[in-house]
Enzyme design. Structure first.
Site, PDB file in Angstrom:
ATOM      1  N   LYS A  30      64.171  24.069  13.732  1.00  0.00           N
ATOM      2  CA  LYS A  30      65.162  24.897  13.037  1.00  0.00           C
ATOM      3  C   LYS A  30      64.555  26.250  12.739  1.00  0.00           C
ATOM      4  O   LYS A  30      63.337  26.358  12.569  1.00  0.00           O
ATOM      5  CB  LYS A  30      65.595  24.223  11.724  1.00  0.00           C
ATOM      6  CG  LYS A  30      66.939  24.669  11.207  1.00  0.00           C
ATOM      7  CD  LYS A  30      68.081  23.939  11.898  1.00  0.00           C
ATOM      8  CE  LYS A  30      69.421  24.356  11.370  1.00  0.00           C
ATOM      9  NZ  LYS A  30      70.498  23.467  11.826  1.00  0.00           N
TER      10      LYS A  30
HETATM   11  P1  NAD Z   1      79.726  28.833   8.969  1.00  0.00           P
HETATM   12  O1  NAD Z   1      78.921  29.989   8.493  1.00  0.00           O
HETATM   13  O2  NAD Z   1      80.570  28.983  10.186  1.00  0.00           O
HETATM   14  O3  NAD Z   1      80.714  28.318   7.804  1.00  0.00           O
HETATM   15  C1  NAD Z   1      80.307  28.015   6.517  1.00  0.00           C
HETATM   16  C2  NAD Z   1      81.547  28.132   5.621  1.00  0.00           C
HETATM   17  O4  NAD Z   1      81.229  27.619   4.335  1.00  0.00           O
HETATM   18  C3  NAD Z   1      81.995  29.582   5.437  1.00  0.00           C
HETATM   19  O5  NAD Z   1      83.408  29.628   5.522  1.00  0.00           O
HETATM   20  C4  NAD Z   1      81.497  29.921   4.032  1.00  0.00           C
HETATM   21  O6  NAD Z   1      82.289  30.893   3.383  1.00  0.00           O
HETATM   22  C5  NAD Z   1      81.596  28.570   3.342  1.00  0.00           C
HETATM   23  N1  NAD Z   1      80.684  28.405   2.215  1.00  0.00           N
HETATM   24  C6  NAD Z   1      79.402  28.810   2.105  1.00  0.00           C
HETATM   25  N2  NAD Z   1      78.891  28.430   0.917  1.00  0.00           N
HETATM   26  C7  NAD Z   1      79.881  27.767   0.273  1.00  0.00           C
HETATM   27  C8  NAD Z   1      79.969  27.123  -0.977  1.00  0.00           C
HETATM   28  N3  NAD Z   1      78.948  27.098  -1.818  1.00  0.00           N
HETATM   29  N4  NAD Z   1      81.145  26.530  -1.307  1.00  0.00           N
HETATM   30  C9  NAD Z   1      82.196  26.546  -0.472  1.00  0.00           C
HETATM   31  N5  NAD Z   1      82.166  27.138   0.749  1.00  0.00           N
HETATM   32  C10 NAD Z   1      81.023  27.748   1.114  1.00  0.00           C
HETATM   33  O7  NAD Z   1      78.690  27.620   9.123  1.00  0.00           O
HETATM   34  P2  NAD Z   1      78.890  26.291   9.946  1.00  0.00           P
HETATM   35  O8  NAD Z   1      78.291  26.476  11.298  1.00  0.00           O
HETATM   36  O9  NAD Z   1      80.288  25.799   9.819  1.00  0.00           O
HETATM   37  O10 NAD Z   1      77.900  25.314   9.161  1.00  0.00           O
HETATM   38  C11 NAD Z   1      78.282  24.655   7.974  1.00  0.00           C
HETATM   39  C12 NAD Z   1      77.340  23.505   7.706  1.00  0.00           C
HETATM   40  O11 NAD Z   1      77.366  22.618   8.820  1.00  0.00           O
HETATM   41  C13 NAD Z   1      75.865  23.890   7.533  1.00  0.00           C
HETATM   42  O12 NAD Z   1      75.281  22.969   6.639  1.00  0.00           O
HETATM   43  C14 NAD Z   1      75.303  23.693   8.916  1.00  0.00           C
HETATM   44  O13 NAD Z   1      73.895  23.473   8.885  1.00  0.00           O
HETATM   45  C15 NAD Z   1      76.058  22.451   9.320  1.00  0.00           C
HETATM   46  N6  NAD Z   1      76.120  22.208  10.766  1.00  0.00           N
HETATM   47  C16 NAD Z   1      76.648  23.131  11.608  1.00  0.00           C
HETATM   48  C17 NAD Z   1      76.755  22.836  12.962  1.00  0.00           C
HETATM   49  C18 NAD Z   1      77.400  23.786  13.945  1.00  0.00           C
HETATM   50  O14 NAD Z   1      77.560  23.408  15.112  1.00  0.00           O
HETATM   51  N7  NAD Z   1      77.840  24.960  13.532  1.00  0.00           N
HETATM   52  C19 NAD Z   1      76.268  21.618  13.450  1.00  0.00           C
HETATM   53  C20 NAD Z   1      75.751  20.696  12.551  1.00  0.00           C
HETATM   54  C21 NAD Z   1      75.690  20.998  11.210  1.00  0.00           C
END
Ligand code: NAD
Length: 445
Positions: free
Chosen positions: A135
């Site tokens: 990561k």
């Molecule tokens: P992203 O940046 O696209 O979206 C995150 C969303 O969460 C945004 O809309 C943001 O405004 C909101 N947010 C941030 N902090 C917040 C809070 N405290 N309360 C409410 N909303 C909040 O990110 P993503 O890619 O969707 O990732 C989200 C989570 O999923 C992370 O933990 C990431 O590690 C995990 N993840 C992502 C992927 C992927 O393929 N993108 C894969 C596995 C895990």
């Protein structure tokens, strides 16, 4: 095999304390509870202990293999120079190249990146794909940076890590605040350094640069598949089941949309600056359009504004945290009113919250299973890039569905056979696989 046989006896309590630095009776402080690395280590130790893992393998897998810290000078648009700190942690390459996203955020820490890297190792092993775990993170505020500044930051970060990246070494992907464009810059920078176009050095790229069909929605699709499996497993009807999602970014929006498509009733979306609620269900397709046009979910006419914390603790069948870590802790877990928790985000639940949720009978689909659809489709992307032959979206989605369904049932089997919570079952399954390979490879000396 290398001589790790002296340590293959079942570890005794004193030996465990020697490895972990704490006894079973040492409770975590609130600060430790919220430290993702401590949270990861607590689950890892429990799984290792239940598997009677030999101390040598335990010690190897408890630590990341490599941690890189870089300080990245960037010329800002106003002519000044800023220096940003970036990390890349490679937890394990036992089962294949390191794999894992890169996040840009002001509060990224080394412990967070360490935890995320080890979760990637366990996640890839849960879905049985041939990757290790890695990561990356850069401490920056992407909301306050121009595209040009983000591009220069990304390219210099990539150049600083160049010798550690590669299709056979470590393959980054998007995470919070990074996207297809970020991956395109990384791919181009790496290719400029190696003198040839190497699309398979990153995944989550634009389709035109060797991306995979279905990758953008893949994590949300995986979340929707395991949600369906969990409800079937519990004998609950998915049609009309109420869902609350925290985070309406990549994972949250696609999870909500795909569940809505299947007939679930999405009654709430929580964002960092407030939530949206409609007891009769939100129109998720319209909400996605609204966010694309207005930049946020707020003001959407199909729901009422609600405090985001209150929404998280509102009664529902399925709660999907899909934003960030430490959302459910010892401070609020007792007030969760969901029947099923499906962790779209990484590390949304602390170990103390796990115990409270277990007592309440909440069925948890843990992060290293629930959000593994993203890395599984990244694996498909890497395979397609290396073959130079691309699959249809239907082929991608069918293969993803098969892996997610099988992995869900593998975890349930471990949970039943070892009489443990789902999360520990997922860690045990993963640890069994990574430990097996580590033993087979032996220790190079
Ligand atoms: P992203 O940046 O696209 O979206 C995150 C969303 O969460 C945004 O809309 C943001 O405004 C909101 N947010 C941030 N902090 C917040 C809070 N405290 N309360 C409410 N909303 C909040 O990110 P993503 O890619 O969707 O990732 C989200 C989570 O999923 C992370 O933990 C990431 O590690 C995990 N993840 C992502 C992927 C992927 O393929 N993108 C894969 C596995 C895990």
């Amino acid at each position: 095999m290398s001589p790790i046989t002296e340590e293959t006896m079942v570890p005794k309590a004193a030996a465990i304390e020697g490895i972990t630095g704490r006894t079973n009776s040492t409770p975590l402080t609130l600060e430790q509870e919220k430290n993702p690395w401590e949270a990861q280590a607590a689950r890892f130790d429990e799984a290792a202990q239940r598997l009677n893992l030999e101390p040598g393998i335990w010690k190897i897998l408890r630590q990341p293999m490599r941690e890189i810290i870089v300080h990245i000078p960037v010329q800002m648009d106003n002519g000044t120079v800023e220096v940003f700190t970036g990390y890349r942690v490679q937890h394990s390459i036992a089962r294949g190249p390191g794999k894992g996203g890169i996040r840009y955020a002001p509060d990224v820490s080394l412990d967070e990146v360490r935890a995320l890297a080890s979760w990637m190792t366990w996640k890839c092993a849960v879905v049985n794909i041939p990757f290790g775990g890695a990561k990356g993170g850069v401490i920056c505020n992407p909301r306050a940076m121009s595209q040009g500044e983000l591009e220069r930051l990304t390219r210099r970060y990539t150049a600083s890590l160049i010798e550690f990246l590669g299709p056979e070494k470590d393959v980054p992907a998007p995470d919070m605040n990074t996207n297809e464009q970020t991956m395109a810059w990384i791919m181009d920078t790496y290719s400029m350094h190696t003198g040839q176009t190497v699309t398979s050095v990153v995944t989550g790229k634009p389709l035109s640069l060797g991306g995979s069909r279905g990758r953008r929605e893949a994590t949300g699709r995986g979340v929707s598949i395991v949600t369906d499996e969990a409800l079937k497993y519990l004998g609950l009807d998915p049609v009309g089941a109420s869902v609350i999602v925290q985070g309406f970014g990549n994972v949250g929006s696609h999870s909500a949309k795909l569940l809505w498509d299947k007939g679930y009733k999405v009654i709430g979306i929580a964002e960092y600056d407030g939530g949206l609620h409609n007891a009769n269900g939100l129109d998720i397709a319209q909400l996605m359009e609204w966010k694309a046009t207005h930049g946020s979910i707020h003001g959407f006419p199909g729901g009422e504004a609600i405090d985001a914390q209150e929404l998280l603790l509102t009664a529902c069948d399925v709660l999907i945290p899909a934003a960030t870590e430490n959302v459910l802790t010892s401070l609020n877990a007792a007030r969760v009113q969901a029947r099923v928790l499906v962790e779209g985000a990484n590390g949304p639940t602390t170990p103390a919250a796990d115990n409270i949720l277990a007592e309440k009978g909440v069925f948890v689909v843990p992060d290293i299973l629930a959000n593994a659809g993203g890395v599984t489709t990244s694996y498909f992307e890497w395979v397609q890039d290396r073959m130079g032959y691309f699959w249809t979206e239907q082929e991608v989605n069918e293969r993803l569905e098969r892996i997610m369904v099988d992995s869900f049932h593998d975890v349930m089997r471990y949970a039943r056979e070892h009489a443990v919570q789902n999360r520990i079952a997922a860690y045990m399954l993963a640890l069994d696989r990574v430990a097996y390979t580590t033993r087979q490879r032996g220790i190079y000396a």
